[in-house]
Design a protein around this motif. Structure first.
Motif, PDB file in Angstrom:
ATOM      1  N   ASN A   1      -0.214  10.664 -17.859  1.00 20.61           N
ATOM      2  CA  ASN A   1      -1.062  10.561 -16.677  1.00 20.61           C
ATOM      3  C   ASN A   1      -0.213  10.108 -15.479  1.00 20.61           C
ATOM      4  O   ASN A   1      -0.508   9.112 -14.823  1.00 20.61           O
ATOM      5  N   ALA A   2       0.843  10.887 -15.205  1.00 17.14           N
ATOM      6  CA  ALA A   2       1.757  10.540 -14.128  1.00 17.14           C
ATOM      7  C   ALA A   2       1.063  10.552 -12.770  1.00 17.14           C
ATOM      8  O   ALA A   2       1.399   9.772 -11.882  1.00 17.14           O
ATOM      9  N   ASP A   3       0.093  11.437 -12.633  1.00 17.98           N
ATOM     10  CA  ASP A   3      -0.658  11.537 -11.380  1.00 17.98           C
ATOM     11  C   ASP A   3      -1.294  10.195 -11.022  1.00 17.98           C
ATOM     12  O   ASP A   3      -1.172   9.698  -9.893  1.00 17.98           O
ATOM     13  N   LEU A   4      -1.973   9.580 -11.995  1.00 11.10           N
ATOM     14  CA  LEU A   4      -2.630   8.300 -11.751  1.00 11.10           C
ATOM     15  C   LEU A   4      -1.614   7.176 -11.592  1.00 11.10           C
ATOM     16  O   LEU A   4      -1.837   6.223 -10.835  1.00 11.10           O
ATOM     17  N   ALA A   5      -0.474   7.279 -12.285  1.00 12.09           N
ATOM     18  CA  ALA A   5       0.569   6.261 -12.146  1.00 12.09           C
ATOM     19  C   ALA A   5       1.077   6.202 -10.709  1.00 12.09           C
ATOM     20  O   ALA A   5       1.261   5.116 -10.146  1.00 12.09           O
ATOM     21  N   VAL A   6       1.303   7.369 -10.112  1.00  9.61           N
ATOM     22  CA  VAL A   6       1.770   7.406  -8.722  1.00  9.61           C
ATOM     23  C   VAL A   6       0.695   6.856  -7.787  1.00  9.61           C
ATOM     24  O   VAL A   6       0.989   6.077  -6.874  1.00  9.61           O
ATOM     25  N   GLU A   7      -0.551   7.239  -8.017  1.00  8.58           N
ATOM     26  CA  GLU A   7      -1.644   6.725  -7.189  1.00  8.58           C
ATOM     27  C   GLU A   7      -1.724   5.207  -7.290  1.00  8.58           C
ATOM     28  O   GLU A   7      -1.867   4.509  -6.280  1.00  8.58           O
ATOM     29  N   LYS A   8      -1.612   4.678  -8.508  1.00 13.58           N
ATOM     30  CA  LYS A   8      -1.701   3.230  -8.703  1.00 13.58           C
ATOM     31  C   LYS A   8      -0.556   2.522  -7.991  1.00 13.58           C
ATOM     32  O   LYS A   8      -0.748   1.474  -7.371  1.00 13.58           O
ATOM     33  N   PHE A   9       0.619   3.116  -8.044  1.00 11.27           N
ATOM     34  CA  PHE A   9       1.772   2.513  -7.377  1.00 11.27           C
ATOM     35  C   PHE A   9       1.576   2.502  -5.868  1.00 11.27           C
ATOM     36  O   PHE A   9       1.843   1.488  -5.199  1.00 11.27           O
ATOM     37  N   ILE A  10       1.138   3.613  -5.310  1.00 13.50           N
ATOM     38  CA  ILE A  10       0.946   3.690  -3.861  1.00 13.50           C
ATOM     39  C   ILE A  10      -0.083   2.661  -3.398  1.00 13.50           C
ATOM     40  O   ILE A  10       0.094   1.971  -2.394  1.00 13.50           O
ATOM     41  N   ARG A  11      -1.169   2.535  -4.144  1.00 13.66           N
ATOM     42  CA  ARG A  11      -2.172   1.527  -3.797  1.00 13.66           C
ATOM     43  C   ARG A  11      -1.579   0.120  -3.880  1.00 13.66           C
ATOM     44  O   ARG A  11      -1.885  -0.754  -3.055  1.00 13.66           O
ATOM     45  N   HIS A  12      -0.729  -0.104  -4.863  1.00 10.65           N
ATOM     46  CA  HIS A  12      -0.102  -1.416  -5.061  1.00 10.65           C
ATOM     47  C   HIS A  12       0.760  -1.816  -3.861  1.00 10.65           C
ATOM     48  O   HIS A  12       0.872  -2.999  -3.541  1.00 10.65           O
ATOM     49  N   THR A  13       1.358  -0.830  -3.191  1.00  9.40           N
ATOM     50  CA  THR A  13       2.232  -1.134  -2.054  1.00  9.40           C
ATOM     51  C   THR A  13       1.446  -1.554  -0.821  1.00  9.40           C
ATOM     52  O   THR A  13       2.034  -1.990   0.178  1.00  9.40           O
ATOM     53  N   GLY A  14       0.132  -1.398  -0.860  1.00 11.41           N
ATOM     54  CA  GLY A  14      -0.685  -1.740   0.293  1.00 11.41           C
ATOM     55  C   GLY A  14      -0.967  -0.563   1.201  1.00 11.41           C
ATOM     56  O   GLY A  14      -1.663  -0.697   2.219  1.00 11.41           O
ATOM     57  N   THR A  15      -0.424   0.619   0.845  1.00  7.73           N
ATOM     58  CA  THR A  15      -0.676   1.822   1.631  1.00  7.73           C
ATOM     59  C   THR A  15      -2.107   2.295   1.409  1.00  7.73           C
ATOM     60  O   THR A  15      -2.606   2.299   0.286  1.00  7.73           O
ATOM     61  N   ASP A  16      -2.778   2.681   2.488  1.00  9.43           N
ATOM     62  CA  ASP A  16      -4.119   3.240   2.355  1.00  9.43           C
ATOM     63  C   ASP A  16      -4.017   4.578   1.631  1.00  9.43           C
ATOM     64  O   ASP A  16      -3.373   5.516   2.114  1.00  9.43           O
ATOM     65  N   PHE A  17      -4.644   4.647   0.464  1.00  2.58           N
ATOM     66  CA  PHE A  17      -4.555   5.883  -0.326  1.00  2.58           C
ATOM     67  C   PHE A  17      -5.732   6.786  -0.017  1.00  2.58           C
ATOM     68  O   PHE A  17      -6.890   6.379  -0.109  1.00  2.58           O
ATOM     69  N   ASP A  18      -5.427   8.009   0.337  1.00  2.15           N
ATOM     70  CA  ASP A  18      -6.433   9.024   0.625  1.00  2.15           C
ATOM     71  C   ASP A  18      -6.384  10.049  -0.500  1.00  2.15           C
ATOM     72  O   ASP A  18      -5.318  10.601  -0.804  1.00  2.15           O
ATOM     73  N   ALA A  19      -7.521  10.292  -1.128  1.00  2.00           N
ATOM     74  CA  ALA A  19      -7.558  11.246  -2.235  1.00  2.00           C
ATOM     75  C   ALA A  19      -7.023  12.609  -1.822  1.00  2.00           C
ATOM     76  O   ALA A  19      -6.537  13.383  -2.653  1.00  2.00           O
ATOM     77  N   GLY A  20      -7.089  12.908  -0.513  1.00  4.42           N
ATOM     78  CA  GLY A  20      -6.563  14.176  -0.031  1.00  4.42           C
ATOM     79  C   GLY A  20      -5.065  14.312  -0.201  1.00  4.42           C
ATOM     80  O   GLY A  20      -4.525  15.429  -0.157  1.00  4.42           O
TER      81      GLY A  20
END
Length: 256
Positions: free
Chosen positions: A144-163
């Motif tokens: 589930n690499a897709d979710l791993a990258v999403e989780k990491f980006i959110r962890h950095t404090g970056t606003d994550f947009d599903a787009g």
């Protein structure tokens, strides 16, 4: 044209050069390959022989488990040796931490600049560091690499947009998910290793963005204070993803 150098453990590190002048190695952060600083390279190439490389496990470079920060220091040391035995280095984000660790370990770095090495970061800090690292790695191991990258980006404090996941560059990030553990290991618990950084004698510039979160200035200040010959400076109006045309003049002035 891509060239290669072999690290101490046999890992093949792929790199490219552009321009002329003293060597300047660019060290990318998480989810970066040697193509990532493409906008910065031509802005530096008139003053330096700019060296970009794929850190181990990324792009065309190979890998050799188990991972250790020491192995990445050896990679950078081999690259410095390949370009003449001494080089200026610019590291962005966790690449800045790698550059600092390499300088502290005695790698032949003549001058050093780092942009917002992620010390003092608290975003996503509700769970202990090692638990977060293990969760990210578990997602990668489960496919589930897709979710791993999403989780990491959110962890950095970056606003994550599903787009983001529909962007043409998203698959390239997902392909690098297995290396997220490397950058998280470099960052560790986000505490500045003052004693280790105190070994760095190379002139060191710690940069941060004027529009970045408060941790960025705190990190730059701590780094500049910890090294033997450090200073800090701000790139006005910039955040963590600093624009090449904004950071390049500061790098040329300091590293030339």
């Amino acid at each position: 044209m891509a060239e290669t150098v072999h690290s101490t453990d046999g890992t093949t590190i792929v790199y490219e050069t552009a321009g002329s002048g003293p060597p300047l190695i660019l060290v990318g952060g998480a989810l970066n390959t040697r193509q990532s600083p493409g906008g910065l390279v031509p802005l530096l190439a008139a003053d330096f022989t700019v060296v970009v490389y794929d850190r181990r496990g990324r792009g065309e470079s190979t890998d050799m488990p188990p991972y250790a920060v020491e192995r990445e220091i050896e990679d950078l040391s081999a690259l410095v040796a390949a370009v003449g035995g001494s080089a200026g280095v610019y590291g962005h984000s966790s690449g800045g931490i790698l550059a600092l660790e390499a300088a502290a370990a005695g790698v032949g770095i003549s001058r050093l600049a780092v942009y917002e090495p992620p010390y003092f970061t608290t975003e996503g800090g509700d769970e202990p560091w090692q638990i977060f690292v293990d969760k990210v790695q578990a997602l990668v191991d489960e496919g589930n690499a897709d979710l791993a990258v999403e989780k990491f980006i959110r962890h950095t404090g970056t606003d994550f947009d599903a787009g983001m996941k529909q962007s043409p560059w998203w698959p390239a990030l997902v392909a690098l998910a297995s290396t997220l553990r490397y950058d998280l290991t470099l960052t560790g618990d986000s505490v500045v290793p003052v004693q280790r950084l105190g070994r760095i004698s190379a002139p060191t510039l710690a940069l941060y963005g004027g529009a970045s979160a408060a941790w960025a200035q705190a990190s730059a200040s701590a780094v500049a204070t910890a090294v033997q010959n450090g200073r800090q400076d701000v790139i006005d109006g910039q955040q963590h993803a600093v624009a090449p045309e904004m950071v390049a003049p500061a790098l040329v002035e300091y590293l030339r």
